[in-house]
Write a protein that holds these residues in place. Structure first.
Motif, short mmCIF file in Angstrom:
data_model
loop_
_atom_site.label_atom_id
_atom_site.label_comp_id
_atom_site.label_asym_id
_atom_site.label_seq_id
_atom_site.Cartn_x
_atom_site.Cartn_y
_atom_site.Cartn_z
N PHE A 268 69.23 -63.97 -10.67
CA PHE A 268 67.79 -63.99 -10.40
C PHE A 268 67.09 -63.18 -11.47
CE2 PHE A 268 70.13 -61.38 -7.25
CZ PHE A 268 70.05 -60.19 -7.92
N GLN A 269 65.79 -63.17 -11.44
CA GLN A 269 65.05 -62.31 -12.36
C GLN A 269 65.00 -60.90 -11.79
OE1 GLN A 269 61.24 -63.44 -13.91
NE2 GLN A 269 62.61 -64.04 -15.58
N LEU A 270 65.20 -59.92 -12.63
CA LEU A 270 65.06 -58.55 -12.14
C LEU A 270 63.60 -58.29 -11.79
CD1 LEU A 270 67.22 -56.57 -14.73
CD2 LEU A 270 67.85 -57.23 -12.41
N THR A 271 63.40 -57.47 -10.79
CA THR A 271 62.02 -57.07 -10.50
C THR A 271 61.58 -56.07 -11.59
OG1 THR A 271 62.70 -55.19 -9.14
CG2 THR A 271 62.35 -57.29 -8.00
N GLN A 274 63.19 -52.78 -11.06
CA GLN A 274 64.60 -52.71 -11.48
C GLN A 274 64.69 -52.55 -13.00
OE1 GLN A 274 65.71 -56.38 -9.47
NE2 GLN A 274 67.33 -55.32 -8.33
N VAL A 299 65.77 -50.06 1.55
CA VAL A 299 66.85 -50.99 1.83
C VAL A 299 66.47 -52.38 1.32
CG1 VAL A 299 68.04 -49.93 3.76
CG2 VAL A 299 65.88 -51.05 4.16
N GLY A 300 67.40 -53.00 0.65
CA GLY A 300 67.16 -54.35 0.16
C GLY A 300 66.42 -54.42 -1.16
N SER A 301 66.16 -53.28 -1.78
CA SER A 301 65.37 -53.30 -3.00
C SER A 301 66.21 -53.67 -4.23
CB SER A 301 64.68 -51.95 -3.22
OG SER A 301 65.64 -50.93 -3.33
N THR A 304 72.06 -52.16 -5.97
CA THR A 304 73.40 -52.50 -6.43
C THR A 304 73.36 -53.14 -7.82
OG1 THR A 304 73.89 -52.94 -4.12
CG2 THR A 304 75.55 -53.57 -5.71
N MET A 305 72.38 -53.99 -8.02
CA MET A 305 72.27 -54.66 -9.32
C MET A 305 72.03 -53.64 -10.43
SD MET A 305 72.63 -57.38 -10.79
CE MET A 305 72.90 -58.42 -9.35
N PRO A 450 62.53 -57.49 -4.00
CA PRO A 450 62.61 -58.80 -4.65
C PRO A 450 61.66 -59.77 -3.97
CG PRO A 450 64.81 -57.95 -4.23
CD PRO A 450 63.86 -57.01 -3.57
N PRO A 451 61.15 -60.74 -4.70
CA PRO A 451 60.16 -61.64 -4.13
C PRO A 451 60.74 -62.47 -2.98
CG PRO A 451 60.88 -62.39 -6.30
CD PRO A 451 61.45 -61.04 -6.10
N ARG A 453 60.83 -61.86 0.25
CA ARG A 453 61.29 -61.21 1.48
C ARG A 453 60.25 -61.37 2.57
NH1 ARG A 453 65.25 -57.51 -0.28
NH2 ARG A 453 66.64 -58.95 -1.28
N ARG A 584 67.49 -59.32 5.92
CA ARG A 584 68.22 -59.47 4.66
C ARG A 584 68.47 -60.94 4.34
NH1 ARG A 584 71.78 -55.09 2.99
NH2 ARG A 584 70.24 -53.44 3.13
P1 ADP Z 1 70.01 -52.17 -1.59
O1 ADP Z 1 68.99 -51.56 -2.47
O2 ADP Z 1 69.68 -52.06 -0.14
O3 ADP Z 1 71.40 -51.69 -1.90
P2 ADP Z 1 71.04 -54.64 -2.50
O4 ADP Z 1 71.40 -54.22 -3.86
O5 ADP Z 1 72.12 -54.79 -1.50
O6 ADP Z 1 69.92 -53.71 -1.91
O7 ADP Z 1 70.21 -55.99 -2.64
C1 ADP Z 1 69.79 -56.70 -1.51
C2 ADP Z 1 69.83 -58.17 -1.80
O8 ADP Z 1 68.82 -58.53 -2.75
C3 ADP Z 1 71.13 -58.62 -2.40
O9 ADP Z 1 71.52 -59.82 -1.77
C4 ADP Z 1 70.81 -58.84 -3.87
O10 ADP Z 1 71.61 -59.84 -4.45
C5 ADP Z 1 69.37 -59.28 -3.81
N1 ADP Z 1 68.60 -58.95 -5.01
C6 ADP Z 1 68.69 -57.83 -5.76
N2 ADP Z 1 67.80 -57.85 -6.78
C7 ADP Z 1 67.14 -59.03 -6.68
C8 ADP Z 1 66.11 -59.65 -7.46
N3 ADP Z 1 65.58 -59.06 -8.52
N4 ADP Z 1 65.67 -60.85 -7.04
C9 ADP Z 1 66.19 -61.46 -5.97
N5 ADP Z 1 67.16 -60.94 -5.21
C10 ADP Z 1 67.65 -59.74 -5.55
#
Ligand code: ADP
Ligand code: MG
Length: 699
Positions: A268-271, A274, A299-301, A304-305, A450-451, A453, A584
Motif C-alpha cells: 500500500f502507500q505509506l501514510t 509513516q 492502534v492500527g496506525s 509494524t511497517m 491508514p485511509p 478505516r 481492524r
Molecule cells: P499497529 O500500529 O497497531 O502496530 P499495524 O502495524 O499492525 O498497526 O497495522 C495495522 C494494519 O494496517 C495492518 O494490517 C497493516 O498492514 C495495515 N497498514 C499499515 N500501514 C498501512 C498503510 N499505509 N495503508 C494501508 N494499510 C496499512
C-alpha cells in the motif's frame, strides 16, 4: 556559600518539640529547615473576604463570617452530645457546632464580642452549620486576616497530636521569618534576570504567606520553573554524556533491500506520518549517535511497517535486526505477517519464543551468531544469555510498556556497541509526560491512520440490559463476526474477579449454546491460554470471554465487537487499548461499555470521553488530567522516579517545554560544564541527587 537551611534540623525552631520533630520526620519526611520550607501549601484561602450569612451556599468550600454569638446550647447526650453556638452577622443565623467533650472550647466565648469564624458550611435539620470552625476574636489592627492563608496537608496522626494545618502554619511562619532570607539562590543570576523570576527567598516567603494573588502566582511560577528546569537539565545532561560516551553504528546508506521492498513489495502507500517517521529514523541512525527512539502511534496506525523498513536499513548496512514482542501470540503474529514478505526477498528470518526447543533452537542460536539469520522475531527469549549475535544493529521493541529499562539495557550488551533502539507503543503518552518520564528518548509520532478505516462506534450500556446486549451479539455473530467480552482483573480481589469472569462465561454459554466460546485469563497455564487464544484467532470460536490479558496487540481483523464489562473499573487508556482490538477489518465495529447505574462523576466523564473520541492522544491527555501522572499507564512500569512538589505535568506543559529549551541552551553553550556562571547549576544537581532518587536512571 552554603545554605544553612539544608543542614539545620527542624528542631532548631523553638516551637518544634522533639515529639513534633518526630512527627514531621515520619509523617511528611520533613527533617531540615529546607525540607520544611519546601513543604508547600496545597491551597490558600482569602482571609480578607467576609461572606454574609444570607449569601452562603453549600457549594462554597469555606466561608468566613464576622458577627456575634447569640447564645449557646448543649444538645444530645453521651457520645452524641454536641455544643452549639448560634452565630449571627445581622443577615442571618448559623450554628457553630462542636462534638465530643469540647465544652471548654465554647466556654471562653462571650456574647457581646465580635468574632471572625471560618469553616465549611453544611446543612443539618434545615439550618446551616459550621462544624468545628476556627474562631478568632475580631481585631481591626490584627493583620492575620490580611492576604491569603495557607493550608497544609497533614496526616491523621499529626492531627491527633494537634499538628494540624494551623500549627504547621505557625511553625512555618517562624521558619520563613528566620530562614527565608538566608536561603542561597538556586538559579544563576542570568536565568533569573532573563526570565524575570522572583529570587528564592522571596518566592519561599510568598509561597507560604502571599500578600496577594499576583505575588502568589509569581512565587509559584518561580518554584515550578526551578523544579521542572532541574529535571530537564539533569535528563539532558545525562543524554549528552551518553551521546559522547557511546557512538552509534552509522547506517550511512539506504540500500538495495529498502528500495527493493519500497518499489516492489510494499502492499500500500505509506501514510504521510509513516513516511515522516521513517525519515526521522533514517536521520537518527545515519548520524553516528546511538538512536533511542520512542515511536508512538495509535492502534492500527501501522507501526509494524515502520519497524520493518527500519530493519531493512540495518540490513542494507550489514547489520542484523531483531523485533521483540511482549507475548508469544504477538511474536507469532509479527512473524506470520512479516516472514512471507521476507522470504520473497531472500532475507533469512527466524522466530524465537519459549516454545521453540531442542535442535531447532540450537540452530537459531548458531544462525544468529554466524550472521546467517538477518532478522529475528521473538519474545523475552531473545534476552537470554545464550542468545548472541554476529552484528546486531537495530532492536525494535513492540508495546514497550511491557518491557522495563532492565530488559532494554540487556539488549545493549548483545552487541559491541549499543545497537539502535526503536521502542513502539500504542499507549500514547502525552508529550509533556514523555519528555519527563522518558527523558532523553526522542519521540516520533504516527498521528494518522491508514485511509479507509471505519471509526469504531462506542456505546454506553447499563448492566441490566442483558437481553439487548445478547441480541446485539447474536446479530453480529450471525453476520460472521467475532466478539470479545472483557472483564476487569484487579489484583486485590482476584478471586472475586475470576468469579465474575466464570459467571460471565457460564451466562454466555447458556445464552449461546450453539456457538463456540473460549475463555482466557492470566491465571491459566500459558499453553492453555495459547490454545484458547488460537481458537479465537483461527475463527473457530465466535466469542472470547477474557480478562485484560488480550489488551496488547492481538490482531483478529474479523472481530468487530468489544464488550467491556464493569467498564467503570478501567482507566481511560486501558479502555482505549481494549477498544483497539476491534476495528481492524473492513466491517463496522463496535465497543460497548457496560456499567452499573451508579457512577462517580469522573467515571461518567471517562465513559463520555470514550463515546466521543477515537483519538488515542486526546484520550491520553484527558486521562492525564483526570488521574494525574502518577497513575498513568506506561509510567508505572518505567517508574516515575521523582515526585513533583509544585509543578503539574498535566497543566504546566508549556512551562515544561520552555524550561527544557532553556536547559538545552545551557547544555549546548557549556558542554564541558566549565563556565563559572553555571557552576551553581551543577552543584545544585548534585545536591538534588543526594536528596532524591536518581532521575537519570530512566532512559
Ligand atoms: P499497529 O500500529 O497497531 O502496530 P499495524 O502495524 O499492525 O498497526 O497495522 C495495522 C494494519 O494496517 C495492518 O494490517 C497493516 O498492514 C495495515 N497498514 C499499515 N500501514 C498501512 C498503510 N499505509 N495503508 C494501508 N494499510 C496499512
Ligand atoms: Mg502493533
Amino acid at each position: 556559600m552554603s545554605d544553612v537551611t539544608f543542614t539545620t534540623d527542624i528542631s532548631a525552631l523553638y516551637s518544634v518539640s522533639s515529639k513534633r520533630a518526630a512527627l514531621f520526620n515520619k509523617e511528611i519526611s520533613v527533617f531540615t529547615i529546607h525540607d520544611l520550607l519546601y513543604y508547600f501549601p496545597y491551597r490558600y484561602v482569602n482571609r480578607s473576604q467576609m461572606t454574609q450569612i444570607r449569601d452562603i451556599n453549600l457549594a462554597m468550600p469555606y466561608v468566613q463570617l464576622k458577627g456575634q454569638m447569640l447564645g449557646f446550647d448543649t444538645i444530645g447526650e453521651g457520645r452524641n452530645e454536641r455544643f452549639v453556638a448560634h452565630f449571627s452577622d445581622g443577615t442571618g443565623v448559623v450554628d457553630l457546632v462542636w462534638f465530643g467533650g469540647l465544652k471548654y472550647v465554647i466556654s471562653k466565648y462571650k456574647i457581646n464580642k465580635i468574632y471572625v469564624v471560618f469553616g465549611k458550611p453544611t446543612v443539618f435539620n434545615g439550618r446551616i452549620n459550621l462544624s468545628h470552625p476556627e474562631v478568632d476574636e475580631f481585631n481591626p489592627e490584627n493583620n492575620t486576616f490580611v492576604g491569603l492563608q495557607p493550608f497544609y496537608n497533614t496526616s491523621g496522626k499529626m492531627k491527633r497530636s494537634f499538628l494540624n494545618t494551623r500549627s504547621i502554619e505557625k511553625v512555618m511562619a517562624m521558619a520563613v521569618k528566620f530562614y527565608a532570607g538566608l536561603m542561597v539562590e538556586t538559579l544563576p543570576p542570568y536565568l533569573i534576570e532573563r526570565n524575570h523570576l522572583m529570587p528564592i527567598g522571596e518566592a519561599i516567603r510568598n509561597i507560604h504567606f502571599p500578600s496577594n494573588d499576583a505575588m502568589l502566582r509569581r512565587a509559584q511560577y518561580r518554584l515550578k520553573f526551578e523544579e521542572l528546569f532541574y529535571i530537564q537539565l539533569d535528563i539532558l545532561r545525562y543524554a549528552s554524556e551518553r551521546h559522547r560516551k557511546y557512538k552509534g553504528y552509522v547506517f550511512s546508506k539506504v540500500g538495495d533491500l529498502f528500495n527493493k521492498f519500497y518499489f516492489n513489495y510494499l502492499p500500500f502507500q505509506l501514510t504521510t506520518a509513516q513516511k515522516r517517521v521513517i525519515k526521522e529514523i533514517r536521520a537518527d541512525v545515519g548520524s553516528g549517535r546511538q538512536m533511542n527512539r520512542l515511536l508512538q502511534g495509535d492502534v492500527g496506525s501501522g507501526k509494524t511497517m515502520v519497524a520493518l523498513m527500519s530493519m531493512f536499513i540495518a540490513l542494507d548496512n550489514g547489520y542484523q535486526a531483531c523485533l521483540m514482542a511482549p507475548t508469544e501470540i504477538l511474536a507469532n503474529q509479527h512473524y506470520e505477517t512479516i516472514a512471507p514478505i521476507l522470504e520473497n526477498m531472500d532475507i533469512k528470518t527466524e522466530l524465537l519464543t519459549g516454545s521453540i526447543k531442542g535442535k531447532r533452537r540450537e540452530k537459531i542460536y548458531e544462525g544468529l551468531k554466524s550472521g546467517d539469520i538477518s532478522i529475528i522475531i521473538g519474545t523475552h527469549a531473545l534476552l537470554e544469555d545464550t542468545v548472541a549475535f554476529h552484528s546486531l544493529g537495530l532492536v525494535v521493541i513492540d508495546e514497550q510498556h511491557r518491557f522495563g529499562v532492565v530488559q532494554r539495557a540487556k539488549m545493549w550488551s548483545k552487541s559491541q556497541q549499543p545497537p539502535h533502539i526503536l521502542v513502539m507503543t500504542a499507549t500514547p503518552i502525552p508529550r509533556t509526560l514523555a519528555m519527563t518520564v522518558y527523558g532523553d528518548l526522542d519521540v516520533s509520532v504516527i498521528d494518522e491512520l491508514p485511509p479507509g478505516r471505519k471509526p469504531i462506534e462506542t456505546i454506553h450500556q447499563y448492566d441490566d440490559r442483558v437481553q439487548e446486549l445478547h441480541q446485539f451479539i447474536r446479530r453480529e455473530v450471525e453476520q460472521g463476526r467475532q466478539v470479545y467480552i472483557v472483564y476487569p482483573l484487579i489484583q486485590e480481589s482476584e478471586k472475586m474477579d475470576l468469579k465474575n469472569l466464570e459467571e460471565g462465561y457460564e451466562q454466555i454459554r447458556a445464552a449461546f449454546p450453539l456457538y463456540n466460546i473460549c475463555k482466557v485469563h492470566g491465571k491459566m497455564k500459558s499453553a492453555d491460554k495459547e490454545e484458547q487464544m488460537q481458537l479465537f484467532v483461527s475463527g473457530k470460536a465466535q466469542i472470547m470471554v477474557a480478562t485484560t490479558v488480550i489488551e496488547v496487540g492481538v490482531n483478529v481483523p474479523n472481530a468487530s465487537v468489544m464488550i467491556i464489562e464493569n467498564a467503570e473499573r478501567f482507566g481511560l487508556s486501558q479502555l482505549h487499548q481494549l477498544r483497539g482490538r476491534v476495528g481492524r477489518g473492513s466491517d463496522k465495529s463496535y465497543c460497548v461499555l457496560v456499567t452499573s447505574y451508579q457512577l462517580a462523576a469522573d467515571t461518567r466523564q471517562r465513559i463520555k470521553i470514550m463515546c466521543e473520541s477515537n483519538d488515542g492522544f486526546k484520550i491520553a491527555e484527558a486521562d492525564l488530567k483526570l488521574r494525574g501522572p502518577g497513575d498513568m499507564e506506561g509510567t508505572q512500569q518505567s517508574g516515575m522516579p521523582f515526585e513533583l512538589k509544585i509543578a503539574n505535568i498535566a497543566t504546566d506543559g508549556q512551562l515544561l517545554q520552555f524550561v527544557r529549551s532553556e536547559a538545552q541552551r545551557i547544555i549546548e553553550q557549556d558542554p564541558a560544564r566549565n563556565l563559572p556562571e553555571n557552576m551553581i547549576l551543577w552543584q545544585q544537581l548534585d545536591q538534588l541527587h543526594s536528596q532524591n532518587v536518581n532521575w537519570s536512571s530512566v532512559s
